[in-house]
Design an enzyme around this catalytic site. Structure first.
Site, PDB file in Angstrom:
ATOM      1  N   SER A 136      47.639 -20.628  22.215  1.00  0.00           N
ATOM      2  CA  SER A 136      48.268 -21.772  22.832  1.00  0.00           C
ATOM      3  C   SER A 136      49.933 -21.492  22.792  1.00  0.00           C
ATOM      4  CB  SER A 136      47.950 -23.234  22.517  1.00  0.00           C
ATOM      5  OG  SER A 136      48.921 -24.185  23.074  1.00  0.00           O
ATOM      6  N   TYR A 149      47.745 -30.472  16.454  1.00  0.00           N
ATOM      7  CA  TYR A 149      47.211 -29.225  17.215  1.00  0.00           C
ATOM      8  C   TYR A 149      48.418 -28.360  17.057  1.00  0.00           C
ATOM      9  CZ  TYR A 149      46.090 -26.731  21.530  1.00  0.00           C
ATOM     10  OH  TYR A 149      45.517 -25.813  22.168  1.00  0.00           O
TER      11      TYR A 149
END
Length: 240
Positions: A136, A149
């Site tokens: 990501s 996250y």
């Protein structure tokens, strides 16, 4: 059931392949001629994806040693591993961290990737294979509202890089794909099924599709074995 393999066809395993980027990647690879093992927890979903692309569905929970060992036992050869399983939970800042959510994110995004990679690494090296980790942009650009996250994806990014360094002398490639905003069920899962909250993440913006990210994975995997794409950062035009 043990997978039936065509010895002339390269084998790809895609984790988290029940929907979104994983399902799109499985389809893109199958279209490119790969024999694809579609792996994820949701049996009904992976069976449909596998049926649509002519692949093989294998139930997989990346947080379970037993489940990962079962996957590894079903394959004699692996040429490509796409570690795509992962996800986010909540938007807690550090001061309000829900440690169960943080633990889940670390277990799935980091330890899940470790677990599957470790189980299949010898087979990948034997086939002069390729590991592609779907990470990501959160692995290199922290953002408020994504603390847990961010931490997990920074960890997965570090894992990917050190794996590459550890195996520079081995016949294996290691690639990290860092997507930005992709309109899938990612946010729906993050917000525990709250469709209105999830829709606001994408409203009024340009968004990548799962197919856009899948194409970058397909391309990296299609290159000659001496070519290693270390990183791909892929974001919509209106995101920086």
């Amino acid at each position: 059931m043990t997978q039936t393999q065509d010895s002339t066809q390269k084998v790809a395993i895609v984790t988290g392949a029940s929907s979104g980027i994983g399902a799109a990647t499985a389809a893109a690879l199958a279209q490119d001629g790969w024999q694809v093992i579609v792996a994820a927890r949701r049996k009904d979903k992976i069976e449909k994806v596998a049926a649509d692309i002519g692949g093989t569905a294998v139930e997989l929970d990346v947080s379970s040693d037993e489940s990962v060992a079962n996957l590894a036992a079903q394959v004699d050869r692996v040429d490509l591993l796409v570690n795509n399983a992962g996800g986010a939970r909540g938007l807690d800042p550090v001061a309000e961290a829900d440690l169960e959510d943080w633990q889940w994110m670390f277990d799935v995004n980091v330890l899940g990737t470790v677990r599957v990679t470790k189980a299949l690494l010898d087979k990948l090296i034997a086939s002069e294979g390729h590991i592609i980790n779907t990470v990501s942009m959160a692995a290199f650009t922290p953002y408020a509202g994504g603390a847990g996250y961010n931490v997990a994806k920074f960890g997965e990014g570090a894992l990917t890089r050190v794996l590459r360094l550890e195996h520079v002398g081995d016949p294996i490639r290691v690639t990290q794909i860092d997507p930005g905003r992709v309109e899938t069920d990612f946010s729906l899962n993050r917000f525990d099924g709250d469709a209105d909250k999830a829709a606001k993440v994408y409203a009024g913006k340009l968004n990548l599709s799962a197919d856009d990210v899948a194409e970058s994975i397909r391309w990296a995997a299609s290159l000659p074995s001496h070519v290693n794409i270390d990183h791909i950062h892929i974001m919509p035009r209106d995101q920086a």
